[in-house]
Design a protein around this motif. Structure first.
Motif, mmCIF file in Angstrom:
data_model
loop_
_atom_site.group_PDB
_atom_site.id
_atom_site.type_symbol
_atom_site.label_atom_id
_atom_site.label_comp_id
_atom_site.label_asym_id
_atom_site.label_seq_id
_atom_site.Cartn_x
_atom_site.Cartn_y
_atom_site.Cartn_z
ATOM 1 N N GLU A 42 12.970 -25.664 26.745
ATOM 2 C CA GLU A 42 12.013 -25.373 27.885
ATOM 3 C C GLU A 42 10.738 -25.039 26.812
ATOM 4 O OE1 GLU A 42 13.071 -21.950 30.526
ATOM 5 O OE2 GLU A 42 14.743 -23.299 31.530
ATOM 6 N N VAL A 80 10.100 -26.128 24.001
ATOM 7 C CA VAL A 80 9.494 -27.410 23.296
ATOM 8 C C VAL A 80 9.086 -28.194 24.500
ATOM 9 C CG1 VAL A 80 10.354 -29.314 22.170
ATOM 10 C CG2 VAL A 80 11.378 -27.244 21.510
ATOM 11 N N SER A 81 9.621 -28.361 25.692
ATOM 12 C CA SER A 81 9.004 -29.045 26.759
ATOM 13 C C SER A 81 7.515 -28.598 27.133
ATOM 14 C CB SER A 81 9.963 -29.054 27.855
ATOM 15 O OG SER A 81 9.355 -29.787 28.817
ATOM 16 N N THR A 82 7.350 -27.242 27.142
ATOM 17 C CA THR A 82 6.006 -26.542 27.867
ATOM 18 C C THR A 82 5.155 -26.721 26.758
ATOM 19 O OG1 THR A 82 7.466 -25.125 29.265
ATOM 20 C CG2 THR A 82 5.399 -24.489 28.609
ATOM 21 N N GLU A 132 4.861 -28.927 24.459
ATOM 22 C CA GLU A 132 4.895 -30.179 23.756
ATOM 23 C C GLU A 132 3.845 -30.597 22.792
ATOM 24 O OE1 GLU A 132 5.017 -33.274 26.807
ATOM 25 O OE2 GLU A 132 3.211 -32.127 27.833
ATOM 26 N N THR A 133 2.830 -30.159 23.016
ATOM 27 C CA THR A 133 1.872 -30.741 22.020
ATOM 28 C C THR A 133 2.111 -30.312 20.594
ATOM 29 O OG1 THR A 133 0.300 -29.008 22.535
ATOM 30 C CG2 THR A 133 0.014 -31.027 23.694
ATOM 31 N N PHE A 146 4.966 -30.229 19.146
ATOM 32 C CA PHE A 146 6.175 -30.618 18.506
ATOM 33 C C PHE A 146 6.473 -32.225 18.704
ATOM 34 C CE2 PHE A 146 7.123 -26.528 20.279
ATOM 35 C CZ PHE A 146 7.588 -25.892 19.333
ATOM 36 N N SER A 185 7.128 -35.889 19.234
ATOM 37 C CA SER A 185 7.046 -36.754 20.415
ATOM 38 C C SER A 185 6.632 -38.066 20.173
ATOM 39 C CB SER A 185 6.387 -36.141 21.600
ATOM 40 O OG SER A 185 5.064 -36.475 21.399
ATOM 41 N N ASN A 212 2.654 -37.717 19.645
ATOM 42 C CA ASN A 212 2.513 -37.104 18.367
ATOM 43 C C ASN A 212 2.688 -37.599 17.098
ATOM 44 O OD1 ASN A 212 1.534 -35.083 20.353
ATOM 45 N ND2 ASN A 212 3.094 -33.698 19.879
ATOM 46 N N ARG A 220 9.788 -30.096 14.435
ATOM 47 C CA ARG A 220 10.667 -29.675 15.729
ATOM 48 C C ARG A 220 11.247 -28.139 15.332
ATOM 49 N NH1 ARG A 220 13.267 -32.630 11.753
ATOM 50 N NH2 ARG A 220 15.352 -32.156 11.257
#
Length: 135
Positions: free
Chosen positions: A39, A41-43, A45-46, A48, A50, A53, A61
């Motif tokens: 959660e 990492v998802s919240t 997100e900028t 980590f 992707s 990114n 990560r």
């Protein structure tokens, strides 16, 4: 993993509730740490890795390593835009807000927090370079 073999000698207890409602905390288990870390990492997100990114070189990560009593140990890998200590602080705050039993959040290797190691990956020579190593 069970923390029964940890220095704290406290076994983990499974929790059936994986998501905390606002104002409620989760029980400290490895499963809950992994769910809340996902959660985070998802919240956040900028911070980590992707597809978006990665286009600008952000490959960072965070991974769960172990639970040692009330201490969560994480691994930081890849390149982060933010300082690595900032990444750890934000993730730590996210985890402790949702799992109040957590006393501390650290990294498996102190070298993971050094900015000159911003491309730190598992298997790098620093991977075992802790204070007691020969490095």
């Amino acid at each position: 993993r069970s923390v029964a073999g940890s220095r704290w000698g406290r076994p983990s207890t499974p929790s059936t509730r994986l998501h905390a409602a606002p104002g409620e905390g989760l029980v400290l288990t490895e499963e809950n740490v992994e769910v809340v870390l996902a959660e985070a990492v998802s919240t956040l997100e900028t911070m980590f890795d992707s597809p978006q990114n990665r286009e600008v070189g952000i490959t960072g990560r965070v991974e769960f390593v172990e639970l040692d009593g009330p201490t969560v140990v994480l691994g930081l890998y890849g390149r982060f835009w933010h300082e690595r200590t900032t990444v750890l602080a934000r993730v730590s705050q996210f985890l402790t807000d949702r799992i109040p039993e957590i006393i501390d959040v650290g990294v498996e290797d102190p070298g993971m927090l050094l900015e000159e190691n911003n491309d730190f990956e598992a298997g790098d020579p620093l991977a075992g370079a802790g204070p007691d190593s020969d490095w």
